[in-house]
Design a protein around this motif. Structure first.
Motif, PDB file in Angstrom:
ATOM      1  N   ASP A  81       0.881  -1.219   0.147  1.00  0.00           N
ATOM      2  CA  ASP A  81       0.045  -0.039  -0.134  1.00  0.00           C
ATOM      3  C   ASP A  81       0.831   1.347   0.173  1.00  0.00           C
ATOM      4  O   ASP A  81       0.333   2.438   0.096  1.00  0.00           O
ATOM      5  CB  ASP A  81      -0.807   0.124   1.221  1.00  0.00           C
ATOM      6  CG  ASP A  81      -1.774  -1.010   1.280  1.00  0.00           C
ATOM      7  OD1 ASP A  81      -2.226  -1.454   0.118  1.00  0.00           O
ATOM      8  OD2 ASP A  81      -2.354  -1.598   2.186  1.00  0.00           O
ATOM      9  N   GLU A  82       2.066   1.201  -0.100  1.00  0.00           N
ATOM     10  CA  GLU A  82       3.076   2.321  -0.023  1.00  0.00           C
ATOM     11  C   GLU A  82       3.613   2.903  -1.416  1.00  0.00           C
ATOM     12  O   GLU A  82       3.056   1.653  -2.384  1.00  0.00           O
ATOM     13  CB  GLU A  82       4.077   1.972   0.571  1.00  0.00           C
ATOM     14  CG  GLU A  82       4.363   1.330   1.754  1.00  0.00           C
ATOM     15  CD  GLU A  82       3.986   2.624   3.039  1.00  0.00           C
ATOM     16  OE1 GLU A  82       4.386   3.842   2.411  1.00  0.00           O
ATOM     17  OE2 GLU A  82       3.539   2.323   4.095  1.00  0.00           O
ATOM     18  N   ARG A 102      -0.687  -8.850  -5.254  1.00  0.00           N
ATOM     19  CA  ARG A 102      -0.621  -7.742  -4.098  1.00  0.00           C
ATOM     20  C   ARG A 102       0.470  -6.962  -4.774  1.00  0.00           C
ATOM     21  O   ARG A 102       1.547  -6.161  -3.918  1.00  0.00           O
ATOM     22  CB  ARG A 102       0.120  -8.488  -3.061  1.00  0.00           C
ATOM     23  CG  ARG A 102      -0.507  -8.746  -1.857  1.00  0.00           C
ATOM     24  CD  ARG A 102      -1.840  -7.667  -1.499  1.00  0.00           C
ATOM     25  NE  ARG A 102      -1.484  -7.025  -0.049  1.00  0.00           N
ATOM     26  CZ  ARG A 102      -1.954  -5.980   0.068  1.00  0.00           C
ATOM     27  NH1 ARG A 102      -2.619  -5.077  -0.751  1.00  0.00           N
ATOM     28  NH2 ARG A 102      -1.575  -5.252   1.419  1.00  0.00           N
ATOM     29  N   PRO A 104       2.239  -3.207  -5.565  1.00  0.00           N
ATOM     30  CA  PRO A 104       1.810  -1.826  -5.453  1.00  0.00           C
ATOM     31  C   PRO A 104       1.138  -0.991  -6.566  1.00  0.00           C
ATOM     32  O   PRO A 104       1.535  -1.464  -7.543  1.00  0.00           O
ATOM     33  CB  PRO A 104       3.281  -1.100  -5.013  1.00  0.00           C
ATOM     34  CG  PRO A 104       4.179  -2.544  -4.824  1.00  0.00           C
ATOM     35  CD  PRO A 104       3.694  -3.424  -5.368  1.00  0.00           C
TER      36      PRO A 104
END
Length: 179
Positions: A81-82, A102, A104
């Motif tokens: 999530d960064e 998953r 980013p």
């Protein structure tokens, strides 16, 4: 690489090394600006000899005040999530490092290691790099945390075929003793 460079200077004082940083994926080999290059994460360009020297663990680079900076270790999922700083010119990390489900969704493209470090230190992003970055590009605004689930980064020596410098194969022979 520093111990290798020191060993070369001791063993071959008659053949000095001239180090230069060329911000491209081949470290200047494809441009004809280098006779030998240390490459991370790539097999090297076509028409080049390459030898695997070693594998380096990966780490996460974070701003000192980032909430994850005090963790003892991190996983790729912790970073999904960064915003990820990616050196798109000469870097070894891409979003393909993460599992497809998953990856980013936010990235920040930079063109060299200095801009990469500044983007991270300023809090604009986080980064994934080899452990060698800690000593090669020190930055007091960064904290490095081991990354537990990313494959280690291959480090190879590459030189043109045929060699453009008569000492290239001698350097490669010495380099292989450091693996």
């Amino acid at each position: 690489t520093t111990p290798l460079l020191r060993a070369w200077r001791l063993a071959h004082p008659e053949t000095p090394l001239r180090l230069l940083r060329v911000d491209d994926r081949t470290a200047g080999l494809a441009l004809g600006r280098a006779d030998v290059a240390v490459l991370r994460g790539t097999a090297g360009p076509r028409g080049m000899h390459t030898v695997l020297l070693w594998h380096e663990p990966r780490v996460v680079a974070l701003a000192q005040d980032h909430p994850l900076a005090e963790r003892a270790e991190l996983a790729l999922a912790d970073l999904a999530d960064e915003t990820i700083a990616l050196n798109t010119v000469a870097g070894s990390t891409t979003v393909r490092l993460w599992p497809a489900a998953r990856r980013p969704t936010s990235t920040l493209a930079v063109g060299n290691p200095d801009d990469w470090a500044v983007a991270i230190a300023s809090g604009a992003a986080v980064g994934v790099t080899s452990a060698a970055t800690i000593s090669m590009h020190p930055n007091p605004g960064l904290v490095y945390v081991p990354l537990t689930d990313a494959p280690p980064l291959p480090v190879r020596l590459a030189w043109p075929d045929p060699a453009t410098h008569p000492a290239a194969t001698d350097f490669a022979t010495l380099a292989q003793t450091f693996g």
